[in-house]
Write an enzyme that holds these catalytic residues in place. Structure first.
Site: not given
Length: 448
Positions: A371-372
């Site tokens: 998720f970055c």
């Protein structure tokens, strides 16, 4: 412990909740890998939210009037300029911006935070936590004068650690996310703003994940800057904004050098504009700005508490349903305060494989990976990735129930199809769906 198994014939108990606002694409049918179609269950709102119907209608209304901005004498140019500046005022009003604040339109939250990072005075120290999305970590981390503290066991403990570090008086800026895009946890922004100001620092908030769920008022909450993205806020037309104090921005070098950012260009010197023009060189994204403003206005018109109640009910339905399944682990299921973002794993199974199954056999869209937010995900035990289900104003309980039933089927009887990797991506080995690039051909014809 009693375990409840959910199935397509036994949805998660509780009241039925329909969408809060109409969105474009609701009811869109997608193909299944074993044949047939089904309405898409979009539980990936935290990545990019669909356009509000009101936003799409507003865009359709203004497109015939689209023309050059700020530099045209034609009537449509004047209309477009008025629309653009009206959008600036609407976004500022939505966020409680004061008369001395500035609204700079950008491409995204990432763009806005990069802009702010270049406006920090030389030598000033910045404080962030490692729980941040890369958009609010990497712009600061590249500076040797940034301190990255390790996050705590929950949002409250992270706030404690940040507050203690602020008390040293070494910092000019604290940069925090309003809500985590991994766990949905909401940080106590007013408390952190007070702590920052007491220590002689300012506070910048990554509002990408918070603003689709909660209202923020810069003056009331004591926030100096907030960054936002239209594509998270139901206006996916390529615009974002940085909103807040103008002094650092007016003193900084222009973010881009180009037309519109100057007052005069001579042989030996350039006089740069101040205010938003200074950092908005080039032709602006008028349509994106109008779309963002319409999304802000539509959300602001909701009855008080309606948005929070809608997402709280759906989040509880997700957490309760997933937590009842043997073989499923919910990451931080019960934080003190959270938005509609729930991350979970199915231990023993790659997250990407489960996500591929949900899409191929059930028409459910979720996010998988880290998720970055790699440092935070690793700290949560998600080094191999997790699954994230996220709700929005267009989400209903039927979509949540379909996800729960699909996960229940996966952990009890398993997928109906065989899965493998191709080019590093999981998918069914036999897939009746058309290739994504050919599913919706352009009405303008092919490439031949």
């Amino acid at each position: 412990m009693t375990t409840t198994t959910l199935s397509p014939s036994r949805p998660c108990p509780g009241a039925v909740h329909g969408p809060l606002l109409p969105v474009v694409g609701a009811g869109t049918r997608v193909p299944l890998a074993h044949g047939g179609e089904i309405p898409y269950a979009n539980l990936d709102n935290a990545a990019s939210a669909p356009a509000l119907t009101a936003v799409a209608d507003r865009v359709a209304q203004v497109l015939p009037h689209y023309a050059s901005v700020h530099r045209g004498a034609g009537y449509l140019s004047r209309v477009s300029t008025a629309l653009f500046e009206q959008a600036r005022a609407q976004v500022g009003a939505f966020l409680g911006a004061g008369p001395d604040d500035v609204v700079v339109f950008t491409r995204s939250t990432t763009d806005a935070l990069d802009l702010l990072s270049r406006a920090v005075p030389t030598g000033a120290r910045v404080l962030v936590a490692d729980v941040e999305h890369h958009a609010n970590l990497l712009p600061w981390q590249r500076s040797a004068r940034t301190t990255v503290v390790r996050g705590g066991a929950d949002a409250g403990e992270t706030a404690d650690l940040l507050e203690a570090e602020l008390a040293t008086g070494r910092y000019a800026l604290l940069a925090v996310a309003g809500a985590s895009n991994v766990t949905g946890e909401v940080l106590p922004l007013r408390r952190l703003a007070r702590a920052a100001h007491a220590a002689g620092a300012r506070i910048a908030v990554d509002g990408a994940q918070l603003l689709p769920h909660r209202r923020v008022d810069l003056g009331r909450d004591g926030i100096d800057w907030i960054a936002l993205s239209g594509h998270k806020l139901y206006a996916p037309f390529g615009a974002g904004a940085l909103v807040g104090r103008r002094d650092w921005l007016d003193a900084a070098e222009p973010y881009l050098a180009g037309g519109g950012a100057t007052l005069d260009v001579g042989h030996d010197a350039v006089r740069w504009a101040s205010g938003p023009d200074r950092h908005e060189a080039g032709s602006p994204n008028v349509v994106g700005a109008v779309a963002l403003a319409e999304a802000c206005a539509t959300l602001a018109a909701l009855p008080a508490g309606a948005l929070e109640a809608h997402e709280a009910a759906l989040r509880e339905r997700l957490v309760t349903g997933l937590g009842a399944l043997d073989g499923v682990h919910v990451v931080r299921p019960h934080p003190e305060d959270a938005v509609g973002v729930v991350t979970f794993t199915v231990p023993g199974h790659p997250a990407s494989a489960v996500a591929a199954y949900l899409s191929a056999e059930h028409g459910v869209g979720v996010r998988d990976g880290r998720f970055c937010a790699h440092r935070f995900a690793d700290a949560l035990g998600l080094a191999e990735g997790g699954l994230r289900a996220s709700t929005g104003v267009g989400t209903g309980s039927d979509e949540v129930d379909r996800l729960l039933a699909a996960v229940a089927q996966f952990v009890t009887t398993g997928p109906a199809l065989e899965y493998g990797t191709t080019g590093g991506h999981w998918g069914p080995l036999t897939d009746a769906r058309p290739a994504p690039e050919s599913f919706l051909p352009s009405p303008g014809g092919g490439r031949g």
